[in-house]
Design a protein around this motif. Sequence first.
Motif, PDB file in Angstrom:
ATOM      1  N   THR A 179       0.821  -1.216   0.000  1.00 18.24           N
ATOM      2  CA  THR A 179       0.000   0.000   0.000  1.00 18.24           C
ATOM      3  C   THR A 179       0.850   1.260   0.000  1.00 18.24           C
ATOM      4  N   THR A 180       1.836   1.274   0.875  1.00 17.54           N
ATOM      5  CA  THR A 180       2.641   2.492   1.048  1.00 17.54           C
ATOM      6  C   THR A 180       3.932   2.412   0.248  1.00 17.54           C
ATOM      7  N   VAL A 181       4.129   3.376  -0.614  1.00 17.82           N
ATOM      8  CA  VAL A 181       5.380   3.453  -1.371  1.00 17.82           C
ATOM      9  C   VAL A 181       6.462   3.975  -0.434  1.00 17.82           C
ATOM     10  N   THR A 182       7.517   3.184  -0.269  1.00 19.42           N
ATOM     11  CA  THR A 182       8.592   3.594   0.638  1.00 19.42           C
ATOM     12  C   THR A 182       9.829   3.933  -0.168  1.00 19.42           C
ATOM     13  N   PRO A 183      10.249   5.199  -0.136  1.00 19.09           N
ATOM     14  CA  PRO A 183      11.468   5.557  -0.879  1.00 19.09           C
ATOM     15  C   PRO A 183      12.648   4.705  -0.411  1.00 19.09           C
ATOM     16  N   GLY A 184      13.424   4.225  -1.339  1.00 20.17           N
ATOM     17  CA  GLY A 184      14.594   3.422  -0.992  1.00 20.17           C
ATOM     18  C   GLY A 184      14.318   1.937  -0.899  1.00 20.17           C
ATOM     19  N   THR A 185      13.031   1.563  -0.799  1.00 19.76           N
ATOM     20  CA  THR A 185      12.703   0.135  -0.740  1.00 19.76           C
ATOM     21  C   THR A 185      12.562  -0.419  -2.154  1.00 19.76           C
ATOM     22  N   HIS A 186      13.219  -1.532  -2.412  1.00 15.82           N
ATOM     23  CA  HIS A 186      13.055  -2.222  -3.688  1.00 15.82           C
ATOM     24  C   HIS A 186      12.367  -3.559  -3.448  1.00 15.82           C
ATOM     25  N   VAL A 187      11.438  -3.886  -4.346  1.00 13.65           N
ATOM     26  CA  VAL A 187      10.621  -5.095  -4.221  1.00 13.65           C
ATOM     27  C   VAL A 187      11.056  -6.082  -5.297  1.00 13.65           C
ATOM     28  N   TYR A 188      11.236  -7.340  -4.900  1.00 11.05           N
ATOM     29  CA  TYR A 188      11.671  -8.397  -5.825  1.00 11.05           C
ATOM     30  C   TYR A 188      10.661  -9.531  -5.712  1.00 11.05           C
ATOM     31  N   CYS A 189      10.134  -9.972  -6.838  1.00  7.65           N
ATOM     32  CA  CYS A 189       9.109 -11.013  -6.797  1.00  7.65           C
ATOM     33  C   CYS A 189       9.414 -12.105  -7.808  1.00  7.65           C
ATOM     34  N   CYS A 190       9.288 -13.346  -7.356  1.00 10.56           N
ATOM     35  CA  CYS A 190       9.402 -14.491  -8.260  1.00 10.56           C
ATOM     36  C   CYS A 190       8.448 -15.563  -7.757  1.00 10.56           C
ATOM     37  N   GLY A 191       7.630 -16.075  -8.662  1.00 14.90           N
ATOM     38  CA  GLY A 191       6.680 -17.102  -8.256  1.00 14.90           C
ATOM     39  C   GLY A 191       5.700 -17.399  -9.363  1.00 14.90           C
ATOM     40  N   PRO A 192       4.609 -18.062  -9.041  1.00 18.67           N
ATOM     41  CA  PRO A 192       3.617 -18.397 -10.058  1.00 18.67           C
ATOM     42  C   PRO A 192       2.993 -17.149 -10.668  1.00 18.67           C
ATOM     43  N   ALA A 193       2.398 -17.326 -11.853  1.00 19.07           N
ATOM     44  CA  ALA A 193       1.846 -16.189 -12.581  1.00 19.07           C
ATOM     45  C   ALA A 193       0.841 -15.403 -11.750  1.00 19.07           C
ATOM     46  N   GLY A 194       0.030 -16.102 -10.956  1.00 22.52           N
ATOM     47  CA  GLY A 194      -0.989 -15.418 -10.149  1.00 22.52           C
ATOM     48  C   GLY A 194      -0.366 -14.470  -9.139  1.00 22.52           C
ATOM     49  N   LEU A 195       0.695 -14.924  -8.473  1.00 26.73           N
ATOM     50  CA  LEU A 195       1.367 -14.069  -7.490  1.00 26.73           C
ATOM     51  C   LEU A 195       2.037 -12.889  -8.191  1.00 26.73           C
ATOM     52  N   MET A 196       2.683 -13.160  -9.309  1.00 23.28           N
ATOM     53  CA  MET A 196       3.369 -12.079 -10.036  1.00 23.28           C
ATOM     54  C   MET A 196       2.348 -11.027 -10.480  1.00 23.28           C
ATOM     55  N   ALA A 197       1.201 -11.489 -10.969  1.00 24.75           N
ATOM     56  CA  ALA A 197       0.168 -10.544 -11.420  1.00 24.75           C
ATOM     57  C   ALA A 197      -0.363  -9.742 -10.241  1.00 24.75           C
ATOM     58  N   ALA A 198      -0.534 -10.406  -9.102  1.00 25.61           N
ATOM     59  CA  ALA A 198      -1.045  -9.700  -7.915  1.00 25.61           C
ATOM     60  C   ALA A 198      -0.057  -8.636  -7.450  1.00 25.61           C
ATOM     61  N   VAL A 199       1.234  -8.969  -7.459  1.00 28.44           N
ATOM     62  CA  VAL A 199       2.248  -7.992  -7.041  1.00 28.44           C
ATOM     63  C   VAL A 199       2.322  -6.850  -8.052  1.00 28.44           C
ATOM     64  N   LYS A 200       2.212  -7.188  -9.319  1.00 32.01           N
ATOM     65  CA  LYS A 200       2.251  -6.138 -10.351  1.00 32.01           C
ATOM     66  C   LYS A 200       1.079  -5.169 -10.149  1.00 32.01           C
ATOM     67  N   ALA A 201      -0.103  -5.714  -9.922  1.00 30.76           N
ATOM     68  CA  ALA A 201      -1.287  -4.867  -9.745  1.00 30.76           C
ATOM     69  C   ALA A 201      -1.174  -4.040  -8.461  1.00 30.76           C
ATOM     70  N   ALA A 202      -0.715  -4.683  -7.399  1.00 30.13           N
ATOM     71  CA  ALA A 202      -0.646  -3.991  -6.104  1.00 30.13           C
ATOM     72  C   ALA A 202       0.460  -2.943  -6.058  1.00 30.13           C
ATOM     73  N   SER A 203       1.426  -3.049  -6.974  1.00 22.14           N
ATOM     74  CA  SER A 203       2.547  -2.096  -6.967  1.00 22.14           C
ATOM     75  C   SER A 203       2.442  -1.095  -8.120  1.00 22.14           C
ATOM     76  N   ALA A 204       1.269  -1.006  -8.726  1.00 20.91           N
ATOM     77  CA  ALA A 204       1.111  -0.135  -9.907  1.00 20.91           C
ATOM     78  C   ALA A 204       1.434   1.324  -9.569  1.00 20.91           C
ATOM     79  N   HIS A 205       1.259   1.724  -8.304  1.00 18.89           N
ATOM     80  CA  HIS A 205       1.519   3.111  -7.918  1.00 18.89           C
ATOM     81  C   HIS A 205       2.973   3.320  -7.474  1.00 18.89           C
ATOM     82  N   TRP A 206       3.776   2.266  -7.527  1.00 16.12           N
ATOM     83  CA  TRP A 206       5.201   2.398  -7.174  1.00 16.12           C
ATOM     84  C   TRP A 206       5.985   2.817  -8.417  1.00 16.12           C
ATOM     85  N   PRO A 207       7.099   3.527  -8.249  1.00 13.75           N
ATOM     86  CA  PRO A 207       7.982   3.784  -9.404  1.00 13.75           C
ATOM     87  C   PRO A 207       8.432   2.447  -9.987  1.00 13.75           C
ATOM     88  N   THR A 208       8.361   2.297 -11.310  1.00 14.25           N
ATOM     89  CA  THR A 208       8.651   0.983 -11.902  1.00 14.25           C
ATOM     90  C   THR A 208      10.068   0.506 -11.580  1.00 14.25           C
TER      91      THR A 208
END
Length: 314
Positions: A179-208
């Motif tokens: 929910t909260t964009v944290t400057p300096g935090t980087h997010v790394y995701c690897c897993g099934p397509a459903g999880l990747m899609a969920a993280v992509k959608a939930a992080s849409a407001h984060w800098p790419t």
Amino acid sequence: MLLRVNAITDETPSIKTFELVDPEGLDLPIFTAGSHVDVTLPDGQLRQYSLCSAPIERHRYLLGVLRETNGRGGSRQMHDRVAVGELLQVSMPRNNFPLEASASRHLLIAGGIGITPLLAMVHSLQVLRADFELHYCTREAAQTAFLALLGSDGVASRVRLHHDDGVPGRGLHVAALLTTVTPGTHVYCCGPAGLMAAVKAASAHWPTGQIHFEHFAAPVASVLVGAGAVFEVEIASTGAVYPVPPDRSILSVLLSEGVPIDSSCEAGVCGACTTRYLSGEPDHHDFVLSDAEQREHVMVCVSRSKSARLVLDL
Ligand code: FES
């Protein structure tokens, strides 16, 4: 490289680790966390597997492989046909999923066998004494690999296990986590397509640039070979021009014309066929390059061209 299978370990009923070493006992090439290698299977096919051992270990590479009964057969060959003592042909490590050195905090999100590249990251982040947190999603404890490492001193307090017991909606609440964009935090995701899609959608407001994914397979319907119009590719060094029809990839046209080009996954996920282009407008369909990288490079196994001609720096 030809590497010897030194040990095979059952991590869960469906996940094995394969320890690969140099047959002469030499150090292996250095790799960085997030790297993968291409392994040539007994039937000659190539598969990509992440290195999950600690990058500071030079004497071995460790691969984690889930036996997928409904997959394309690569993991079944690894589980059923590869034995201790055999030699496997393995590529040099390649990293499309590196840790961001400037990050002040690392948020790792793994699903199932997607834990493998993140394990190497955990090793590296520990050595660096960096701030990190790992969320590891699996169906149930019995299907959760690498618990000994993840429960060890210095790591356990940074690991959150999430079991959904096969019930959609149970388990990690990705949207709440991001929910909260944290400057300096980087997010790394690897897993099934459903999880990747969920993280992509939930992080849409984060800098790419702060969100990183590692794909092992292209999401369904993402490889668009067969779509679009004919275009031409030009080889800058020779001036040769080849038409690329709708039902063929740039890679396949170049290889059949005798233009040497590296390739492996042919699905836009491994990075082997990355090629610089000099003019034209690619129609990118890969899952590796950042926006900035796509301004200079194109993955010729899956990408096409919006312009009538694409000039490749070959
Ligand atoms: Fe793997 Fe093109 S061959 S990205």
